[in-house]
Design a protein around this motif. Structure first.
Motif, PDB file in Angstrom:
ATOM      1  N   CYS A  87       0.848  -1.204   0.000  1.00 13.12           N
ATOM      2  CA  CYS A  87       0.000   0.000   0.000  1.00 13.12           C
ATOM      3  C   CYS A  87       0.877   1.245   0.000  1.00 13.12           C
ATOM      4  N   SER A 132       0.903  -1.091  -6.095  1.00 10.43           N
ATOM      5  CA  SER A 132      -0.370  -1.304  -5.417  1.00 10.43           C
ATOM      6  C   SER A 132      -1.257  -2.146  -6.319  1.00 10.43           C
ATOM      7  N   LEU A 163      -4.394  -2.292  -5.729  1.00 14.46           N
ATOM      8  CA  LEU A 163      -5.713  -1.808  -5.330  1.00 14.46           C
ATOM      9  C   LEU A 163      -6.403  -0.855  -6.288  1.00 14.46           C
ATOM     10  N   SER A 193      -8.212   2.069  -7.689  1.00 16.90           N
ATOM     11  CA  SER A 193      -8.830   3.241  -7.072  1.00 16.90           C
ATOM     12  C   SER A 193      -8.968   3.122  -5.559  1.00 16.90           C
ATOM     13  N   PHE A 194      -8.732   1.946  -4.983  1.00 16.21           N
ATOM     14  CA  PHE A 194      -8.811   1.767  -3.528  1.00 16.21           C
ATOM     15  C   PHE A 194      -7.464   1.998  -2.839  1.00 16.21           C
ATOM     16  N   THR A 195      -6.440   2.355  -3.590  1.00 12.55           N
ATOM     17  CA  THR A 195      -5.107   2.556  -3.029  1.00 12.55           C
ATOM     18  C   THR A 195      -5.105   3.550  -1.872  1.00 12.55           C
ATOM     19  N   TYR A 196      -5.929   4.587  -1.961  1.00 12.63           N
ATOM     20  CA  TYR A 196      -5.919   5.629  -0.928  1.00 12.63           C
ATOM     21  C   TYR A 196      -7.076   5.499   0.052  1.00 12.63           C
ATOM     22  N   ALA A 197      -7.734   4.349   0.062  1.00 10.99           N
ATOM     23  CA  ALA A 197      -8.807   4.090   1.022  1.00 10.99           C
ATOM     24  C   ALA A 197      -8.196   3.798   2.397  1.00 10.99           C
ATOM     25  N   CYS A 198      -9.042   3.722   3.410  1.00 14.08           N
ATOM     26  CA  CYS A 198      -8.556   3.403   4.752  1.00 14.08           C
ATOM     27  C   CYS A 198      -8.030   1.962   4.792  1.00 14.08           C
ATOM     28  N   THR A 201     -10.574  -0.979   4.487  1.00 19.23           N
ATOM     29  CA  THR A 201     -11.085  -1.156   3.121  1.00 19.23           C
ATOM     30  C   THR A 201     -10.030  -1.788   2.229  1.00 19.23           C
ATOM     31  N   ARG A 202      -8.787  -1.317   2.336  1.00 17.73           N
ATOM     32  CA  ARG A 202      -7.710  -1.890   1.520  1.00 17.73           C
ATOM     33  C   ARG A 202      -7.544  -3.378   1.817  1.00 17.73           C
ATOM     34  N   ARG A 236     -10.444  -5.454   0.422  1.00 14.18           N
ATOM     35  CA  ARG A 236     -10.353  -5.621  -1.037  1.00 14.18           C
ATOM     36  C   ARG A 236      -9.267  -6.638  -1.422  1.00 14.18           C
TER      37      ARG A 236
END
Length: 172
Positions: free
Chosen positions: A87, A136, A138, A140-145, A148-149, A152
């Motif tokens: 991450c 990463s 992830l 679009s989820f790379t900068y999620a909390c 959430t990461r 996923r």
């Protein structure tokens, strides 16, 4: 970078080893269900049926490797699919058209040709000598909390991340 297999993520604590075993068991269970489907639902005259029934271990292994190493669209790249996740990544993968004039003359080791597209690994920050190259997984989820990461990655790649960013506590 990984060299083979589907269990390529770095784990550092005893708790992680337990989690890793559960994740591995879950992945194997899913692969076994898919294998059972192939063995019972494909026609005996089909090559896939023959492969699944005569070589079940190899078939299961291929499914696990594919599940954990594919890029968007289900593509596996000989080199890029071996780059581990973090991450707190230090590289990004870009995809360009092979027909793009800028890429026609260059085919260095960091560019993988897949017909109409090339995967290019680019540094996203300063990388120290001997530092592992990571990306990463992830999107679009790379900068999620962190929660959430992790959710996923568990659902999509069958592992729990324990990178510096995830281990740092807080919402990271």
């Amino acid at each position: 970078m990984i060299m083979e297999g589907y269990n390529h993520h770095h784990h550092t604590t005893t708790t992680t080893t337990t989690n890793n075993n559960n994740e591995k068991d879950d992945a194997i269970q899913i692969a076994n269900q898919a294998l059972n489907f192939l063995q019972t639902r494909t026609k005996p005259s089909q090559t896939l049926h023959t492969f699944a029934t005569q070589h079940p271990t190899e078939c299961r292994t291929i499914m696990l490797i594919w599940a954990c190493n594919t890029f968007k669209g289900g593509f596996i790249y000989e080199t890029m699919s071996r780059v581990n996740h973090s991450c707190d990544f230090n590289c990004v993968v870009t995809t360009t058209d092979s027909d793009n004039e800028n890429n026609k003359s260059s085919n260095s080791n960091n560019q993988i040709d897949n017909g109409a597209t090339k995967q290019v690994l680019r540094a996203a920050c300063t990388i120290e000598p001997n530092e592992e190259l990571t990306i990463s997984y992830l999107g679009s989820f790379t900068y999620a909390c962190r929660a959430t990461r992790r959710r996923r990655l568990r659902a999509d790649k069958l592992f729990t991340c324990h990178c510096v960013r995830c281990a740092g506590g807080g919402g990271g």
